[in-house]
Design an enzyme around this catalytic site. Sequence first.
Site, PDB file in Angstrom:
ATOM      1  N   LYS A  13     -72.344  61.868  20.739  1.00 23.62           N
ATOM      2  CA  LYS A  13     -70.938  61.855  21.189  1.00 23.62           C
ATOM      3  C   LYS A  13     -70.482  60.425  21.499  1.00 23.62           C
ATOM      4  CE  LYS A  13     -72.015  64.653  24.632  1.00 23.62           C
ATOM      5  NZ  LYS A  13     -73.461  64.871  24.348  1.00 23.62           N
ATOM      6  N   ARG A  88     -67.645  70.282  30.766  1.00 18.87           N
ATOM      7  CA  ARG A  88     -69.028  70.698  30.579  1.00 18.87           C
ATOM      8  C   ARG A  88     -69.277  72.093  31.119  1.00 18.87           C
ATOM      9  NH1 ARG A  88     -71.639  65.505  30.203  1.00 18.87           N
ATOM     10  NH2 ARG A  88     -73.793  65.762  29.605  1.00 18.87           N
ATOM     11  N   ARG A 127     -83.610  56.159  22.568  1.00 19.10           N
ATOM     12  CA  ARG A 127     -82.357  55.466  22.939  1.00 19.10           C
ATOM     13  C   ARG A 127     -82.641  54.321  23.909  1.00 19.10           C
ATOM     14  NH1 ARG A 127     -77.360  58.774  25.151  1.00 19.10           N
ATOM     15  NH2 ARG A 127     -78.888  59.544  26.649  1.00 19.10           N
TER      16      ARG A 127
HETATM   17  P1  AP5 Z   1     -73.837  61.984  29.637  1.00 20.04           P
HETATM   18  O1  AP5 Z   1     -73.988  60.521  29.733  1.00 20.04           O
HETATM   19  O2  AP5 Z   1     -72.556  62.570  29.196  1.00 20.04           O
HETATM   20  O3  AP5 Z   1     -75.070  62.510  28.787  1.00 20.04           O
HETATM   21  P2  AP5 Z   1     -75.190  63.639  27.632  1.00 20.04           P
HETATM   22  O4  AP5 Z   1     -74.063  64.577  27.415  1.00 20.04           O
HETATM   23  O5  AP5 Z   1     -76.494  64.247  27.944  1.00 20.04           O
HETATM   24  O6  AP5 Z   1     -75.057  62.856  26.379  1.00 20.04           O
HETATM   25  P3  AP5 Z   1     -75.802  61.573  26.031  1.00 20.04           P
HETATM   26  O7  AP5 Z   1     -75.070  60.365  26.543  1.00 20.04           O
HETATM   27  O8  AP5 Z   1     -77.245  61.700  26.425  1.00 20.04           O
HETATM   28  O9  AP5 Z   1     -75.796  61.626  24.450  1.00 20.04           O
HETATM   29  P4  AP5 Z   1     -74.678  61.361  23.361  1.00 20.04           P
HETATM   30  O10 AP5 Z   1     -74.320  62.668  22.720  1.00 20.04           O
HETATM   31  O11 AP5 Z   1     -73.548  60.526  23.869  1.00 20.04           O
HETATM   32  O12 AP5 Z   1     -75.569  60.552  22.344  1.00 20.04           O
HETATM   33  P5  AP5 Z   1     -75.560  58.993  21.959  1.00 20.04           P
HETATM   34  O13 AP5 Z   1     -74.321  58.678  21.184  1.00 20.04           O
HETATM   35  O14 AP5 Z   1     -75.885  58.125  23.128  1.00 20.04           O
HETATM   36  O15 AP5 Z   1     -74.171  62.673  31.058  1.00 20.04           O
HETATM   37  C1  AP5 Z   1     -75.317  62.318  31.802  1.00 20.04           C
HETATM   38  C2  AP5 Z   1     -75.358  63.151  33.066  1.00 20.04           C
HETATM   39  O16 AP5 Z   1     -74.165  62.917  33.858  1.00 20.04           O
HETATM   40  C3  AP5 Z   1     -75.378  64.682  32.855  1.00 20.04           C
HETATM   41  O17 AP5 Z   1     -76.691  65.160  32.648  1.00 20.04           O
HETATM   42  C4  AP5 Z   1     -74.780  65.158  34.187  1.00 20.04           C
HETATM   43  O18 AP5 Z   1     -75.737  65.107  35.238  1.00 20.04           O
HETATM   44  C5  AP5 Z   1     -73.721  64.121  34.497  1.00 20.04           C
HETATM   45  N1  AP5 Z   1     -72.394  64.491  33.969  1.00 20.04           N
HETATM   46  C6  AP5 Z   1     -71.696  63.832  32.997  1.00 20.04           C
HETATM   47  N2  AP5 Z   1     -70.537  64.468  32.738  1.00 20.04           N
HETATM   48  C7  AP5 Z   1     -70.508  65.550  33.559  1.00 20.04           C
HETATM   49  C8  AP5 Z   1     -69.588  66.618  33.745  1.00 20.04           C
HETATM   50  N3  AP5 Z   1     -68.454  66.711  33.010  1.00 20.04           N
HETATM   51  N4  AP5 Z   1     -69.883  67.575  34.642  1.00 20.04           N
HETATM   52  C9  AP5 Z   1     -71.004  67.511  35.390  1.00 20.04           C
HETATM   53  N5  AP5 Z   1     -71.929  66.539  35.260  1.00 20.04           N
HETATM   54  C10 AP5 Z   1     -71.686  65.565  34.346  1.00 20.04           C
HETATM   55  O19 AP5 Z   1     -76.780  58.957  20.912  1.00 20.04           O
HETATM   56  C11 AP5 Z   1     -78.121  59.201  21.320  1.00 20.04           C
HETATM   57  C12 AP5 Z   1     -79.068  58.323  20.471  1.00 20.04           C
HETATM   58  O20 AP5 Z   1     -79.013  58.734  19.117  1.00 20.04           O
HETATM   59  C13 AP5 Z   1     -78.713  56.825  20.482  1.00 20.04           C
HETATM   60  O21 AP5 Z   1     -79.893  56.086  20.549  1.00 20.04           O
HETATM   61  C14 AP5 Z   1     -77.990  56.595  19.143  1.00 20.04           C
HETATM   62  O22 AP5 Z   1     -78.200  55.281  18.651  1.00 20.04           O
HETATM   63  C15 AP5 Z   1     -78.605  57.659  18.247  1.00 20.04           C
HETATM   64  N6  AP5 Z   1     -77.615  58.251  17.328  1.00 20.04           N
HETATM   65  C16 AP5 Z   1     -76.379  58.708  17.683  1.00 20.04           C
HETATM   66  N7  AP5 Z   1     -75.754  59.212  16.600  1.00 20.04           N
HETATM   67  C17 AP5 Z   1     -76.616  59.067  15.570  1.00 20.04           C
HETATM   68  C18 AP5 Z   1     -76.533  59.403  14.179  1.00 20.04           C
HETATM   69  N8  AP5 Z   1     -75.442  60.013  13.660  1.00 20.04           N
HETATM   70  N9  AP5 Z   1     -77.607  59.138  13.396  1.00 20.04           N
HETATM   71  C19 AP5 Z   1     -78.720  58.541  13.912  1.00 20.04           C
HETATM   72  N10 AP5 Z   1     -78.849  58.180  15.217  1.00 20.04           N
HETATM   73  C20 AP5 Z   1     -77.812  58.448  16.020  1.00 20.04           C
END
Ligand code: AP5
Length: 218
Positions: A13, A88, A127
Site C-alpha cells: 500500500k 481498518r 523491508r
Molecule cells: P501500517 O504502517 O499501516 O502497517 P500495515 O498495514 O501492516 O502495512 P505495512 O506498512 O506493513 O505494509 P504496506 O502494505 O504499506 O507495504 P509496503 O509498501 O511497505 O500500520 C502499522 C500499525 O499501526 C498497525 O499494525 C496498527 O497497530 C497501527 N495502525 C495503523 N493504522 C491504523 C488504524 N487505521 N487503526 C488502528 N491501528 C492502526 O511494502 C512492504 C515491502 O514490500 C517493502 O519492502 C517494499 O519494498 C516491498 N514491495 C512493495 N510492493 C512491492 C511489489 N509490488 N513488488 C515487490 N516488492 C514490493
Amino acid sequence: MRLVLLGPPGAGKGTLAVSLKEKLNIAHISTGDILRDEIKNETPLGQEAKKYIENGELVPDTFVTRLIENRLSKGNNGLGFMLDGFPRTVHQAEDLDKILGKIKKPLDYALYLESTLPVIIERLSGRRVCRNCGRVFHVVNHPVNEKSPCCVLPDIYQRADDNEETIRKRMDVYMQSTKPIIDYYAQKGILFKLDSDKDTPELEDALLKRFNEDGKLH
Ligand code: AP5
C-alpha cells in the site's frame, strides 16, 4: 480523486501510494506513518500507540479516527487524498463516511491490494526503512542505493513489528477486523481489486487505465 488503500500488511500500500501521489497530485495520508511519528516524538498518543503497534494489534478506533479527521480538516491535499491504512475496521469505515459526508466529498474508489501469506512474509521480513526520510526499501526487491545522500546504512532500520511472530499476529488481526471492509466497499460499488503480487509499475498502469476509462483523470 479520493481513495482508500486496503490490503493485508505488506501488500504494498505504502509503496504504491508514494509512486501514485505525484502522478495524481494528491496527498498520501498513512495512519501507520503518523503513529510512528508520534512514537518517535514521544507524545502521549505515541506512548499509548506503541504498545498496540509492537504487539501487532490495532490502535483503538477513537484515536485514529480523530487523527484522520484532524488531518483532513487541514486541507492542503492537492487534488484529493489517498488514505493508507485507514479505515481498518467497519466502525472506522462508517466514521470516514460521516466525516466525508459532512464536507460533501465522497470516496471515488477503495483500492484493494490482494496478496498471499508467503509473499507478505517475504516482503515484510525483507523491508527496511530510512530513519531520515521514511523511504521504504527491500533487501532483495529494492535494495538501498548506496549513492543516495540521505538513505545511508546506519540510518536504515527494520520496523519493530516486522518480525515473523508479529507479522502473523497482524495477519490474524487483518483477517478478523479489516477484511470485512472489503464487502463494505463492494456493496457501495467502489471497490477495485488489484493483484499486488505484480510489480508496482504494472499496478500503477492498471489503475491509471481504469481511472481514465471512468473519466476520473483531468
Ligand atoms: P501500517 O504502517 O499501516 O502497517 P500495515 O498495514 O501492516 O502495512 P505495512 O506498512 O506493513 O505494509 P504496506 O502494505 O504499506 O507495504 P509496503 O509498501 O511497505 O500500520 C502499522 C500499525 O499501526 C498497525 O499494525 C496498527 O497497530 C497501527 N495502525 C495503523 N493504522 C491504523 C488504524 N487505521 N487503526 C488502528 N491501528 C492502526 O511494502 C512492504 C515491502 O514490500 C517493502 O519492502 C517494499 O519494498 C516491498 N514491495 C512493495 N510492493 C512491492 C511489489 N509490488 N513488488 C515487490 N516488492 C514490493
